[in-house]
Design a protein around this motif. Structure first.
Motif, PDB file in Angstrom:
ATOM      1  N   PHE A  80       0.827  -1.207   0.000  1.00 25.65           N
ATOM      2  CA  PHE A  80       0.000   0.000   0.000  1.00 25.65           C
ATOM      3  C   PHE A  80       0.863   1.259   0.000  1.00 25.65           C
ATOM      4  CE2 PHE A  80      -1.981   3.291   2.727  1.00 25.65           C
ATOM      5  CZ  PHE A  80      -3.002   3.675   1.881  1.00 25.65           C
ATOM      6  N   ALA A  81       1.941   1.276   0.781  1.00 23.42           N
ATOM      7  CA  ALA A  81       2.832   2.440   0.813  1.00 23.42           C
ATOM      8  C   ALA A  81       3.521   2.649  -0.522  1.00 23.42           C
ATOM      9  CB  ALA A  81       3.855   2.276   1.934  1.00 23.42           C
ATOM     10  N   GLU A  82       3.959   1.558  -1.159  1.00 21.76           N
ATOM     11  CA  GLU A  82       4.645   1.688  -2.440  1.00 21.76           C
ATOM     12  C   GLU A  82       3.695   2.150  -3.536  1.00 21.76           C
ATOM     13  OE1 GLU A  82       6.367  -2.087  -3.159  1.00 21.76           O
ATOM     14  OE2 GLU A  82       7.961  -1.879  -1.640  1.00 21.76           O
ATOM     15  N   ASN A  83       2.488   1.607  -3.545  1.00 23.26           N
ATOM     16  CA  ASN A  83       1.529   1.996  -4.591  1.00 23.26           C
ATOM     17  C   ASN A  83       1.018   3.414  -4.395  1.00 23.26           C
ATOM     18  OD1 ASN A  83       1.775  -0.578  -5.702  1.00 23.26           O
ATOM     19  ND2 ASN A  83       0.042  -1.394  -4.515  1.00 23.26           N
ATOM     20  N   THR A  84       0.857   3.851  -3.136  1.00 23.03           N
ATOM     21  CA  THR A  84       0.316   5.187  -2.878  1.00 23.03           C
ATOM     22  C   THR A  84       1.370   6.258  -3.100  1.00 23.03           C
ATOM     23  OG1 THR A  84      -1.157   4.201  -1.240  1.00 23.03           O
ATOM     24  CG2 THR A  84      -0.924   6.590  -1.197  1.00 23.03           C
ATOM     25  N   GLY A  85       2.614   6.001  -2.688  1.00 21.44           N
ATOM     26  CA  GLY A  85       3.685   6.956  -2.958  1.00 21.44           C
ATOM     27  C   GLY A  85       4.253   7.638  -1.742  1.00 21.44           C
ATOM     28  N   PHE A  86       4.171   7.045  -0.557  1.00 20.62           N
ATOM     29  CA  PHE A  86       4.809   7.620   0.624  1.00 20.62           C
ATOM     30  C   PHE A  86       5.806   6.608   1.198  1.00 20.62           C
ATOM     31  CE2 PHE A  86       1.108   5.378   2.268  1.00 20.62           C
ATOM     32  CZ  PHE A  86       1.602   4.693   3.378  1.00 20.62           C
ATOM     33  N   HIS A  87       6.741   7.128   1.979  1.00 21.41           N
ATOM     34  CA  HIS A  87       7.770   6.293   2.587  1.00 21.41           C
ATOM     35  C   HIS A  87       7.318   5.877   3.984  1.00 21.41           C
ATOM     36  CE1 HIS A  87      11.619   4.693   3.786  1.00 21.41           C
ATOM     37  NE2 HIS A  87      11.707   5.552   4.809  1.00 21.41           N
ATOM     38  N   HIS A  88       7.328   4.558   4.226  1.00 21.72           N
ATOM     39  CA  HIS A  88       6.945   4.033   5.536  1.00 21.72           C
ATOM     40  C   HIS A  88       8.205   3.827   6.369  1.00 21.72           C
ATOM     41  CE1 HIS A  88       5.344   0.501   8.122  1.00 21.72           C
ATOM     42  NE2 HIS A  88       5.207   1.657   8.745  1.00 21.72           N
ATOM     43  N   ARG A  89       8.283   4.564   7.493  1.00 20.87           N
ATOM     44  CA  ARG A  89       9.451   4.482   8.371  1.00 20.87           C
ATOM     45  C   ARG A  89       9.046   3.837   9.689  1.00 20.87           C
ATOM     46  NH1 ARG A  89      12.335   9.688  11.237  1.00 20.87           N
ATOM     47  NH2 ARG A  89      13.735   8.504  12.618  1.00 20.87           N
ATOM     48  N   ARG A  90       9.757   2.777  10.060  1.00 21.06           N
ATOM     49  CA  ARG A  90       9.500   2.086  11.318  1.00 21.06           C
ATOM     50  C   ARG A  90      10.574   2.441  12.342  1.00 21.06           C
ATOM     51  NH1 ARG A  90       8.777  -3.950   9.143  1.00 21.06           N
ATOM     52  NH2 ARG A  90      10.554  -3.204   7.910  1.00 21.06           N
ATOM     53  N   ILE A  91      10.144   2.680  13.570  1.00 21.10           N
ATOM     54  CA  ILE A  91      11.070   3.113  14.623  1.00 21.10           C
ATOM     55  C   ILE A  91      11.800   1.902  15.206  1.00 21.10           C
ATOM     56  CG2 ILE A  91       9.617   5.094  15.160  1.00 21.10           C
ATOM     57  CD1 ILE A  91       8.616   3.559  17.624  1.00 21.10           C
ATOM     58  N   THR A  92      12.710   2.195  16.114  1.00 18.41           N
ATOM     59  CA  THR A  92      13.469   1.127  16.771  1.00 18.41           C
ATOM     60  C   THR A  92      12.561   0.291  17.660  1.00 18.41           C
ATOM     61  OG1 THR A  92      15.398   2.594  16.818  1.00 18.41           O
ATOM     62  CG2 THR A  92      15.467   0.649  18.247  1.00 18.41           C
ATOM     63  N   PRO A  93      12.610  -1.025  17.560  1.00 21.59           N
ATOM     64  CA  PRO A  93      11.749  -1.856  18.414  1.00 21.59           C
ATOM     65  C   PRO A  93      12.006  -1.608  19.893  1.00 21.59           C
ATOM     66  CG  PRO A  93      12.703  -3.159  16.633  1.00 21.59           C
ATOM     67  CD  PRO A  93      13.398  -1.838  16.620  1.00 21.59           C
ATOM     68  N   ARG A  94      10.937  -1.672  20.653  1.00 15.87           N
ATOM     69  CA  ARG A  94      10.958  -1.529  22.109  1.00 15.87           C
ATOM     70  C   ARG A  94      11.502  -0.168  22.563  1.00 15.87           C
ATOM     71  NH1 ARG A  94       7.773  -5.636  24.045  1.00 15.87           N
ATOM     72  NH2 ARG A  94       8.273  -7.581  22.933  1.00 15.87           N
ATOM     73  N   TRP A  95      11.371   0.836  21.713  1.00 17.80           N
ATOM     74  CA  TRP A  95      11.831   2.174  22.083  1.00 17.80           C
ATOM     75  C   TRP A  95      10.772   3.201  21.634  1.00 17.80           C
ATOM     76  CZ3 TRP A  95      15.208   3.399  25.541  1.00 17.80           C
ATOM     77  CH2 TRP A  95      15.718   4.713  25.618  1.00 17.80           C
ATOM     78  N   PRO A  96       9.681   3.337  22.408  1.00 17.20           N
ATOM     79  CA  PRO A  96       8.572   4.201  21.987  1.00 17.20           C
ATOM     80  C   PRO A  96       8.900   5.680  21.999  1.00 17.20           C
ATOM     81  CG  PRO A  96       8.185   3.350  24.193  1.00 17.20           C
ATOM     82  CD  PRO A  96       9.411   2.652  23.675  1.00 17.20           C
ATOM     83  N   LYS A  97       9.999   6.082  22.633  1.00 10.69           N
ATOM     84  CA  LYS A  97      10.319   7.500  22.641  1.00 10.69           C
ATOM     85  C   LYS A  97      10.623   8.032  21.243  1.00 10.69           C
ATOM     86  CE  LYS A  97      12.182   7.613  27.347  1.00 10.69           C
ATOM     87  NZ  LYS A  97      13.366   7.936  28.189  1.00 10.69           N
ATOM     88  N   THR A  98      10.993   7.127  20.348  1.00 13.65           N
ATOM     89  CA  THR A  98      11.250   7.567  18.972  1.00 13.65           C
ATOM     90  C   THR A  98       9.975   8.101  18.318  1.00 13.65           C
ATOM     91  OG1 THR A  98      12.873   5.785  18.898  1.00 13.65           O
ATOM     92  CG2 THR A  98      12.354   6.884  16.824  1.00 13.65           C
ATOM     93  N   ASN A  99       8.838   7.568  18.702  1.00  8.13           N
ATOM     94  CA  ASN A  99       7.541   8.022  18.178  1.00  8.13           C
ATOM     95  C   ASN A  99       6.852   8.877  19.249  1.00  8.13           C
ATOM     96  OD1 ASN A  99       5.483   8.269  16.336  1.00  8.13           O
ATOM     97  ND2 ASN A  99       4.599   6.250  16.731  1.00  8.13           N
ATOM     98  N   SER A 100       7.566   9.888  19.725  1.00  8.49           N
ATOM     99  CA  SER A 100       7.089  10.647  20.890  1.00  8.49           C
ATOM    100  C   SER A 100       5.863  11.506  20.594  1.00  8.49           C
ATOM    101  CB  SER A 100       8.226  11.540  21.407  1.00  8.49           C
ATOM    102  OG  SER A 100       8.654  12.432  20.390  1.00  8.49           O
ATOM    103  N   GLN A 101       5.702  11.940  19.354  1.00  3.94           N
ATOM    104  CA  GLN A 101       4.552  12.811  19.047  1.00  3.94           C
ATOM    105  C   GLN A 101       3.234  12.081  19.304  1.00  3.94           C
ATOM    106  OE1 GLN A 101       4.487  15.929  18.328  1.00  3.94           O
ATOM    107  NE2 GLN A 101       6.652  16.350  17.947  1.00  3.94           N
TER     108      GLN A 101
END
Length: 344
Positions: A80-101
């Motif tokens: 879905f990300a490739e067909n739609t045209g956006f980059h899917h970025r995954r954070i470091t496992p077990r480190w939720p501070k990376t997705n703090s927003q």
């Protein structure tokens, strides 16, 4: 901080709630504008339609940042990300501070949900009040409201406000194009549509809105009276007065003469009143109105109108001579009174 609104997004799931549902949170990292959707599961089949809907509303972002949950690690979300045209970025496992927003927004949102449950209110509706206040309040990191940063305008609230919107070149151009387009549509409508001749007091027939079959008439045979008119909006009432007023566009009505309205009755003559038939300076009184003929019936003469003696002919020398071979007057099938001329 991203270079503009809706370019970098953060997404995360919050839950499960006591009802078994989840809250899917998407936040714009530039404006801090949150979007929350209630889902019943965290599968990719539930997540992909929501992301696709948000993209269709706000536009296509460059990057969507998520954790390593099962829906975001699936092959379906990758395609879905490739067909739609956006980059899917995954954070470091077990480190939720990376997705703090997204993680920081979940804390006050869950307080609003918990307060709604304690007060026995609808927890699915009460958080919307929190969302309105959060989006319209200046964020401590940026100093501006998330709504104003995303849409470039101030949101309207109950508090008194001073208008701060300033038109720009794009706004002026859009207004001019809109005026030209509306003027063209009005000209086309005036050219294609017939002039409206419905006025207050007219008797009209309304368009049949409930057709039971293909052979049903286009107009309802029940007549209506026009009681009000404002532009193209017409309000009518039933002639019987037993129904409520109906308001429709003028195209839904057709004006008819009052004499053609169903239920109209020809004026009757009161009993005992005389009607006069005039034929060549003759007046024949008819005493009873009920004996008046129809179109194909002959009227009945009163007995006193028929002469008992032979008529006489007046000459210039004032001599009176009886007319011979004079017959009695008679009435034709069309209702005319005919007397044959005297023969000398």
């Amino acid at each position: 901080m991203p270079s503009g609104p809706w370019k970098n997004l953060s997404a995360d799931f919050c839950g499960p709630l006591p009802t078994g549902e989840y809250l899917f949170v998407v936040i714009d990292e530039y404006s801090r504008f949150p979007v929350v959707e209630i889902v019943k599961s965290t599968s990719a089949n539930e997540t992909i339609p929501i992301v696709d809907k948000l993209i269709s509303i706000f536009g296509l972002p460059k990057v969507i940042k998520t954790d390593n949950g099962s829906p975001f690690n699936s092959h379906a979300f990758k395609e879905f990300a490739e067909n739609t045209g956006f980059h899917h970025r995954r954070i470091t496992p077990r480190w939720p501070k990376t997705n703090s927003q997204a993680e920081s927004f979940n804390k006050p949102m869950m307080k609003a949900v918990l307060a709604a449950r304690i007060e026995r209110r609808n927890w699915q509706q009460e958080p919307f009040k929190f969302f309105r206040q959060y989006r319209g309040t200046p964020h401590p990191s940026t100093g501006f409201a998330p709504f104003s940063l995303l849409f470039n305008r101030e949101t309207r609230t109950k508090l008194p406000q001073v208008p701060t919107y300033k038109p720009n070149a794009v706004d002026e151009c859009a207004r001019q194009n809109d005026e030209v387009a509306k003027r063209k549509m009005k000209q086309n409508a005036t050219f294609n549509n017939s002039p409206n001749d419905i006025h207050c007091g007219d008797v009209v027939l309304m368009k049949n809105e409930q057709k039971n079959n293909k052979l049903a008439p286009n107009l309802d045979p029940k007549p209506y009276n026009v009681v009000a008119k404002k532009g193209g909006m017409v309000t009518v009432s039933s002639t019987s007065g037993m129904e409520k007023n109906v308001t429709r566009n003028t195209s839904c009505f057709k004006r008819i003469p009052n004499t053609l309205a169903p239920g109209s009755v020809e004026p009757e003559v009161a009993e005992g009143e005389e009607l006069i038939l005039e034929r060549k300076d003759e007046q024949v009184p008819i005493s009873d109105s009920k004996s008046m003929p129809m179109q194909n019936a002959a009227p009945t003469l009163a007995p006193e109108t028929i002469p008992k003696s032979k008529p006489t002919v007046q000459f210039s020398d004032k001599r009176t001579t009886p007319a011979s071979n004079v017959t009695e007057p008679y009435i034709t099938r069309s209702g005319r009174i005919v007397r044959k001329p005297a023969v000398f």
